[in-house]
Design a protein around this motif. Structure first.
Motif, PDB file in Angstrom:
ATOM      1  N   ILE A  12      50.442  42.104  39.602  1.00  0.00           N
ATOM      2  CA  ILE A  12      49.259  41.925  38.767  1.00  0.00           C
ATOM      3  C   ILE A  12      49.373  42.746  37.496  1.00  0.00           C
ATOM      4  CG2 ILE A  12      46.767  42.356  38.613  1.00  0.00           C
ATOM      5  CD1 ILE A  12      46.651  41.910  41.662  1.00  0.00           C
ATOM      6  N   ASN A  13      49.843  43.964  37.639  1.00  0.00           N
ATOM      7  CA  ASN A  13      49.850  44.940  36.564  1.00  0.00           C
ATOM      8  C   ASN A  13      51.205  45.641  36.552  1.00  0.00           C
ATOM      9  OD1 ASN A  13      48.734  46.430  34.534  1.00  0.00           O
ATOM     10  ND2 ASN A  13      47.607  47.805  35.869  1.00  0.00           N
ATOM     11  N   LYS A  57      51.816  43.920  45.317  1.00  0.00           N
ATOM     12  CA  LYS A  57      50.874  43.018  44.657  1.00  0.00           C
ATOM     13  C   LYS A  57      50.311  43.647  43.384  1.00  0.00           C
ATOM     14  CE  LYS A  57      48.556  39.235  44.308  1.00  0.00           C
ATOM     15  NZ  LYS A  57      49.209  37.972  44.010  1.00  0.00           N
ATOM     16  N   SER A  68      42.450  42.413  44.984  1.00  0.00           N
ATOM     17  CA  SER A  68      43.368  41.633  45.814  1.00  0.00           C
ATOM     18  C   SER A  68      43.352  42.195  47.229  1.00  0.00           C
ATOM     19  CB  SER A  68      44.777  41.745  45.236  1.00  0.00           C
ATOM     20  OG  SER A  68      45.725  41.143  46.077  1.00  0.00           O
TER      21      SER A  68
END
Length: 59
Positions: A50-51, A46, A34
């Motif tokens: 995502i995680n 971010k 990203s």
């Protein structure tokens, strides 16, 4: 689950790689996931999207 970390790509390296300079979320292998993001904090947010970090269970 993949381990992601923030990494800053400076102008010289960005030109060599053909990307914009900025902060990127990368895998351990070095693959960009990203970015670019304006700051390390934006990049970290971010990565959390995502995680997401594991939720600690109360006992």
């Amino acid at each position: 689950m993949q381990a992601l970390s923030p990494r800053h790509v400076k102008t010289e390296e960005a030109l060599r790689l053909g990307v914009e300079s900025g902060w990127y979320a990368i895998k351990v292998s070095g693959t960009f996931v990203s970015g670019p993001h304006d700051s390390e904090a934006d990049c970290s947010r971010k990565i959390d999207e995502i995680n997401p970090p594991p939720v600690k269970k109360k006992r």
